[in-house]
Design a protein around this motif. Structure first.
Motif, PDB file in Angstrom:
ATOM      1  N   ASP A  30     -42.543  28.844 -20.302  1.00 62.62           N
ATOM      2  CA  ASP A  30     -43.573  29.880 -20.177  1.00 62.62           C
ATOM      3  C   ASP A  30     -43.790  30.518 -21.553  1.00 62.62           C
ATOM      4  N   PRO A  31     -44.983  30.376 -22.117  1.00 59.63           N
ATOM      5  CA  PRO A  31     -45.248  30.909 -23.461  1.00 59.63           C
ATOM      6  C   PRO A  31     -44.965  32.405 -23.585  1.00 59.63           C
ATOM      7  N   ARG A  32     -45.106  33.142 -22.489  1.00 66.05           N
ATOM      8  CA  ARG A  32     -44.883  34.592 -22.540  1.00 66.05           C
ATOM      9  C   ARG A  32     -43.419  34.943 -22.761  1.00 66.05           C
ATOM     10  N   THR A  33     -42.525  33.967 -22.591  1.00 66.42           N
ATOM     11  CA  THR A  33     -41.089  34.234 -22.742  1.00 66.42           C
ATOM     12  C   THR A  33     -40.532  33.714 -24.063  1.00 66.42           C
ATOM     13  N   ILE A  34     -41.380  33.155 -24.921  1.00 60.23           N
ATOM     14  CA  ILE A  34     -40.931  32.517 -26.157  1.00 60.23           C
ATOM     15  C   ILE A  34     -41.322  33.379 -27.365  1.00 60.23           C
ATOM     16  N   ALA A  35     -40.325  33.829 -28.113  1.00 57.84           N
ATOM     17  CA  ALA A  35     -40.615  34.563 -29.347  1.00 57.84           C
ATOM     18  C   ALA A  35     -41.275  33.612 -30.343  1.00 57.84           C
ATOM     19  N   ASP A  36     -42.259  34.103 -31.073  1.00 54.99           N
ATOM     20  CA  ASP A  36     -42.908  33.309 -32.126  1.00 54.99           C
ATOM     21  C   ASP A  36     -43.537  32.029 -31.549  1.00 54.99           C
ATOM     22  N   TYR A  37     -44.128  32.152 -30.362  1.00 54.38           N
ATOM     23  CA  TYR A  37     -44.641  30.989 -29.640  1.00 54.38           C
ATOM     24  C   TYR A  37     -45.610  30.145 -30.474  1.00 54.38           C
ATOM     25  N   ARG A  38     -46.589  30.775 -31.094  1.00 51.83           N
ATOM     26  CA  ARG A  38     -47.600  30.027 -31.865  1.00 51.83           C
ATOM     27  C   ARG A  38     -46.923  29.111 -32.887  1.00 51.83           C
ATOM     28  N   ASN A  39     -45.906  29.612 -33.554  1.00 49.13           N
ATOM     29  CA  ASN A  39     -45.209  28.838 -34.576  1.00 49.13           C
ATOM     30  C   ASN A  39     -44.438  27.667 -33.962  1.00 49.13           C
ATOM     31  N   VAL A  40     -43.598  27.945 -32.956  1.00 52.89           N
ATOM     32  CA  VAL A  40     -42.742  26.880 -32.415  1.00 52.89           C
ATOM     33  C   VAL A  40     -43.520  25.893 -31.549  1.00 52.89           C
ATOM     34  N   ALA A  41     -44.700  26.286 -31.083  1.00 51.58           N
ATOM     35  CA  ALA A  41     -45.543  25.358 -30.328  1.00 51.58           C
ATOM     36  C   ALA A  41     -46.407  24.506 -31.254  1.00 51.58           C
ATOM     37  N   GLY A  42     -46.453  24.856 -32.544  1.00 54.32           N
ATOM     38  CA  GLY A  42     -47.287  24.107 -33.480  1.00 54.32           C
ATOM     39  C   GLY A  42     -48.768  24.225 -33.142  1.00 54.32           C
ATOM     40  N   LEU A  43     -49.191  25.420 -32.703  1.00 60.37           N
ATOM     41  CA  LEU A  43     -50.597  25.582 -32.303  1.00 60.37           C
ATOM     42  C   LEU A  43     -51.524  25.455 -33.502  1.00 60.37           C
ATOM     43  N   PRO A  44     -52.662  24.788 -33.300  1.00 55.52           N
ATOM     44  CA  PRO A  44     -53.658  24.707 -34.374  1.00 55.52           C
ATOM     45  C   PRO A  44     -54.399  26.038 -34.525  1.00 55.52           C
ATOM     46  N   ASP A  45     -54.957  26.266 -35.678  1.00 56.53           N
ATOM     47  CA  ASP A  45     -55.717  27.494 -35.919  1.00 56.53           C
ATOM     48  C   ASP A  45     -56.891  27.649 -34.954  1.00 56.53           C
ATOM     49  N   VAL A  46     -57.463  26.528 -34.491  1.00 57.87           N
ATOM     50  CA  VAL A  46     -58.630  26.603 -33.594  1.00 57.87           C
ATOM     51  C   VAL A  46     -58.251  27.076 -32.191  1.00 57.87           C
ATOM     52  N   ASN A  47     -56.946  27.137 -31.885  1.00 59.46           N
ATOM     53  CA  ASN A  47     -56.490  27.641 -30.589  1.00 59.46           C
ATOM     54  C   ASN A  47     -56.207  29.130 -30.745  1.00 59.46           C
ATOM     55  N   THR A  48     -57.078  29.957 -30.164  1.00 53.19           N
ATOM     56  CA  THR A  48     -56.949  31.406 -30.332  1.00 53.19           C
ATOM     57  C   THR A  48     -55.923  32.014 -29.376  1.00 53.19           C
ATOM     58  N   GLY A  49     -55.388  31.233 -28.426  1.00 47.13           N
ATOM     59  CA  GLY A  49     -54.307  31.698 -27.569  1.00 47.13           C
ATOM     60  C   GLY A  49     -54.656  32.881 -26.689  1.00 47.13           C
ATOM     61  N   GLU A  50     -55.915  32.985 -26.264  1.00 48.71           N
ATOM     62  CA  GLU A  50     -56.352  34.125 -25.449  1.00 48.71           C
ATOM     63  C   GLU A  50     -55.979  33.993 -23.981  1.00 48.71           C
ATOM     64  N   LYS A  51     -55.765  32.770 -23.534  1.00 44.94           N
ATOM     65  CA  LYS A  51     -55.505  32.523 -22.117  1.00 44.94           C
ATOM     66  C   LYS A  51     -54.399  31.492 -21.961  1.00 44.94           C
ATOM     67  N   MET A  52     -53.833  31.460 -20.772  1.00 39.11           N
ATOM     68  CA  MET A  52     -52.806  30.487 -20.452  1.00 39.11           C
ATOM     69  C   MET A  52     -53.175  29.839 -19.126  1.00 39.11           C
ATOM     70  N   ILE A  53     -52.944  28.545 -19.027  1.00 40.60           N
ATOM     71  CA  ILE A  53     -53.107  27.841 -17.765  1.00 40.60           C
ATOM     72  C   ILE A  53     -51.735  27.292 -17.380  1.00 40.60           C
ATOM     73  N   GLU A  54     -51.417  27.375 -16.108  1.00 36.49           N
ATOM     74  CA  GLU A  54     -50.175  26.803 -15.622  1.00 36.49           C
ATOM     75  C   GLU A  54     -50.453  26.043 -14.341  1.00 36.49           C
ATOM     76  N   GLY A  55     -49.630  25.057 -14.080  1.00 34.20           N
ATOM     77  CA  GLY A  55     -49.776  24.258 -12.873  1.00 34.20           C
ATOM     78  C   GLY A  55     -48.586  23.323 -12.753  1.00 34.20           C
ATOM     79  N   MET A  56     -48.710  22.374 -11.857  1.00 36.49           N
ATOM     80  CA  MET A  56     -47.650  21.390 -11.641  1.00 36.49           C
ATOM     81  C   MET A  56     -48.177  20.019 -12.038  1.00 36.49           C
ATOM     82  N   VAL A  57     -47.292  19.190 -12.589  1.00 37.05           N
ATOM     83  CA  VAL A  57     -47.657  17.813 -12.893  1.00 37.05           C
ATOM     84  C   VAL A  57     -46.537  16.911 -12.400  1.00 37.05           C
TER      85      VAL A  57
END
Length: 102
Positions: A30-57
């Motif tokens: 869960d991204p909300r539980t990870i400190a420094d999420y953007r960094n450790v997730a390797g998010l690109p600059d084009v991902n503004t991180g405004e929303k989260m989607i969750e589900g099952m796969v």
């Protein structure tokens, strides 16, 4: 929950800007539980991180598992699940706004 879908795992993805909700990169954490999420997730600059989607796969629908790759100065390393055609494979998707952006 995972009990309702056999052989499945809960997955999360942050999105916003040019990053859409059903992209290929997901994580089991869960991204909300990870400190420094953007960094450790390797998010690109084009991902503004405004929303989260969750589900099952279902595990059989996960194409690849790897540590998140470094990107745009972010180091990566978080568990990353590659799910091609995620809009067809992520079940029971729920979108949540992230007021603090990740």
């Amino acid at each position: 929950s995972a009990k309702e879908i056999p052989d499945a795992v809960k997955v999360f993805r942050t999105f916003g800007g040019d990053a859409r909700e059903f992209g290929r990169s997901w994580t089991t954490l869960d991204p909300r539980t990870i400190a420094d999420y953007r960094n450790v997730a390797g998010l690109p600059d084009v991902n503004t991180g405004e929303k989260m989607i969750e589900g099952m796969v279902k595990w059989k629908d996960v194409d690849h598992i790897r540590p998140a790759l470094p990107l745009d100065g972010n180091k990566g390393g978080l568990p990353e699940l590659i799910i091609k055609r995620a809009s067809d494979k992520v079940l029971n998707p729920t979108i949540t706004p992230l007021p603090n952006k990740l």
